[in-house]
Write a protein that holds these residues in place. Structure first.
Motif, PDB file in Angstrom:
ATOM      1  N   SER A  53       0.760  -1.055   0.044  1.00 28.42           N
ATOM      2  CA  SER A  53      -0.084  -0.018   0.046  1.00 28.42           C
ATOM      3  C   SER A  53       0.979   1.188  -0.013  1.00 28.42           C
ATOM      4  O   SER A  53       0.174   2.306  -0.248  1.00 28.42           O
ATOM      5  N   THR A  93       5.887   1.915   4.037  1.00 29.20           N
ATOM      6  CA  THR A  93       7.427   2.277   4.038  1.00 29.20           C
ATOM      7  C   THR A  93       7.762   3.323   3.536  1.00 29.20           C
ATOM      8  O   THR A  93       8.193   4.198   4.156  1.00 29.20           O
ATOM      9  N   LYS A 119       8.613   9.532   3.904  1.00 32.44           N
ATOM     10  CA  LYS A 119       8.308  11.086   3.485  1.00 32.44           C
ATOM     11  C   LYS A 119       7.939  11.523   4.822  1.00 32.44           C
ATOM     12  O   LYS A 119       8.086  12.775   5.066  1.00 32.44           O
ATOM     13  N   LYS A 138      -0.425   6.972  -4.091  1.00 31.56           N
ATOM     14  CA  LYS A 138      -0.601   6.841  -5.390  1.00 31.56           C
ATOM     15  C   LYS A 138      -1.479   7.481  -5.925  1.00 31.56           C
ATOM     16  O   LYS A 138      -2.153   6.986  -7.036  1.00 31.56           O
TER      17      LYS A 138
HETATM   18  P1  GDP Z   1       4.585  -1.347   1.743  1.00 30.37           P
HETATM   19  O1  GDP Z   1       4.679  -2.621   1.399  1.00 30.37           O
HETATM   20  O2  GDP Z   1       3.221  -0.870   2.339  1.00 30.37           O
HETATM   21  O3  GDP Z   1       5.433  -0.804   2.779  1.00 30.37           O
HETATM   22  O4  GDP Z   1       4.698  -0.432   0.591  1.00 30.37           O
HETATM   23  P2  GDP Z   1       5.830   0.401  -0.145  1.00 30.37           P
HETATM   24  O5  GDP Z   1       6.095   1.562   0.784  1.00 30.37           O
HETATM   25  O6  GDP Z   1       6.997  -0.705  -0.247  1.00 30.37           O
HETATM   26  O7  GDP Z   1       5.325   0.784  -1.485  1.00 30.37           O
HETATM   27  C1  GDP Z   1       5.113  -0.240  -2.629  1.00 30.37           C
HETATM   28  C2  GDP Z   1       5.206   0.528  -3.914  1.00 30.37           C
HETATM   29  O8  GDP Z   1       4.473   1.684  -4.056  1.00 30.37           O
HETATM   30  C3  GDP Z   1       6.507   0.946  -4.196  1.00 30.37           C
HETATM   31  O9  GDP Z   1       7.023   0.693  -5.281  1.00 30.37           O
HETATM   32  C4  GDP Z   1       6.584   2.394  -3.892  1.00 30.37           C
HETATM   33  O10 GDP Z   1       7.432   3.137  -4.588  1.00 30.37           O
HETATM   34  C5  GDP Z   1       5.312   2.729  -4.293  1.00 30.37           C
HETATM   35  N1  GDP Z   1       4.656   3.864  -3.993  1.00 30.37           N
HETATM   36  C6  GDP Z   1       4.380   4.298  -2.656  1.00 30.37           C
HETATM   37  N2  GDP Z   1       3.693   5.675  -2.501  1.00 30.37           N
HETATM   38  C7  GDP Z   1       3.672   5.796  -3.605  1.00 30.37           C
HETATM   39  C8  GDP Z   1       2.696   7.245  -4.249  1.00 30.37           C
HETATM   40  O11 GDP Z   1       2.319   8.085  -3.624  1.00 30.37           O
HETATM   41  N3  GDP Z   1       2.846   7.140  -5.768  1.00 30.37           N
HETATM   42  C9  GDP Z   1       3.387   6.152  -6.562  1.00 30.37           C
HETATM   43  N4  GDP Z   1       3.419   6.324  -7.900  1.00 30.37           N
HETATM   44  N5  GDP Z   1       3.927   5.208  -6.035  1.00 30.37           N
HETATM   45  C10 GDP Z   1       4.004   4.710  -4.577  1.00 30.37           C
END
Ligand code: GDP
Length: 300
Positions: A110, A113, A118, A253
């Motif tokens: 989601s 991380t 940020k 995202k």
């Molecule tokens: P977690 O598994 O919940 O910790 O997710 P991550 O922080 O690893 O994010 C998963 C993917 O989503 C990664 O490739 C990030 O770069 C991407 N990501 C996270 N936030 C955003 C955002 O606001 N915009 C975009 N385009 N990608 C994002």
């Protein structure tokens, strides 16, 4: 721009008739048919059925049988969306607690991380001392990622060996944050929804253990949601509200193809504050949620 984006065309032109390129102001009588088309458009914009129906009804109220223009409908919709979104557009509250403990929850992928990185960077820039705990101890990659984000943000990241107890890491992180006189402790958590009982037990244990240090902790529980999952975000809120005491949302995202309409459904259904939105993969790509700008972008 595509032809349908000309005056009276596009999203709302579809309600009032497609062939409007020549008419300066297209008007049509507001009837059941128009309301139904408006509902369909709102559903296709990801507002969900319940919210779409309610919003369309509010727009139509008192206007049946009147001639309305595309611009009027757009303005009414923007007004309606702003009205729903304004009460939830609130930054994460800060308390004079040292440390203020922020538990960050959400399904894997989601953007937890990334969002923690940020947030750490933003708070650090605002003069706060921040400590981060890599509480998803079962995913080595998640711990590594958080370490990288911590380095970027210039904040310490507490980690524990793979597979170790996240609650004990959280306790150690509380100790370190207290010793450092940190303002904020951001705790990452696991997001394996495959086994909800395990996850619930894990989150409950983290909360129980950090309360040994501070009975009021965690002071915030942020749920991170991915806008590209559309209506799934609604069921994720329901699920995580059962697992943890969710106090606010971060929607990630929104820079991509996600329509973002699901935010209206979330606000309408749960009324949880939206603290920030993710608008990219870089460290500065976290913005406050602006209801008016959002309403304008959604209505086009
Ligand atoms: P977690 O598994 O919940 O910790 O997710 P991550 O922080 O690893 O994010 C998963 C993917 O989503 C990664 O490739 C990030 O770069 C991407 N990501 C996270 N936030 C955003 C955002 O606001 N915009 C975009 N385009 N990608 C994002």
């Amino acid at each position: 721009p595509p032809a349908t984006d000309r005056k009276g065309g596009g999203f709302f032109g579809r309600i009032l008739g497609r062939d409007t390129g020549t008419a300066p102001v297209m008007r049509r009588v507001l009837d059941d048919d128009m309301v139904e088309q408006l509902e369909d458009l709102l559903i296709s914009a990801d507002l969900g059925v319940d919210t779409a129906l309610r919003v369309a009804a509010n727009i139509a109220e008192g206007r049946y049988g009147r001639r309305v223009s595309t611009d009027e409908i757009k303005a009414l919709l923007a007004q309606e969306v702003s009205r729903i979104m304004e009460p939830v557009a609130r930054p994460m509250p800060l308390y004079p607690k040292r440390p203020q403990v922020v538990l960050v929850v959400g399904v894997n992928g989601s953007g937890k991380t990334t969002t923690i990185g940020k947030l750490a960077s933003q708070f650090k820039a605002a003069g706060k001392e921040v400590v981060v705990a890599a509480g998803d101890t079962f995913r080595a990659a998640a711990v590594e990622q958080l370490q990288i984000w911590g380095d970027r943000a210039g904040v310490p990241v507490l980690t524990a060996p793979e597979g170790s107890d996240p609650a004990s890491l959280a306790f150690d992180a509380m100790t370190k944050a207290e010793q450092d006189g940190a303002d904020l402790l951001l705790i990452d958590t696991a997001g394996r929804l495959q086994n909800r009982q395990d996850l619930m037990a894990e989150l409950e244990k983290i909360v129980r253990v950090i309360r040994k240090k501070d009975p009021e902790a965690p002071h915030n529980t942020l749920l991170v949601l991915d806008a590209t999952t559309g209506q799934n975000a609604l069921s994720q809120v329901e699920t995580f509200q059962k697992l943890a005491d969710v106090s606010g949302l971060v929607m990630t995202k929104l820079d991509g193809t996600a329509k973002g309409g699901v935010l209206v459904a979330l606000a309408d259904k749960f009324g949880l504050p939206i603290h920030a939105i993710g608008v990219g993969e870089q460290i500065d790509d976290l913005a406050p949620f602006d209801p008016e700008e959002f309403a304008r972008a959604l209505t086009g």
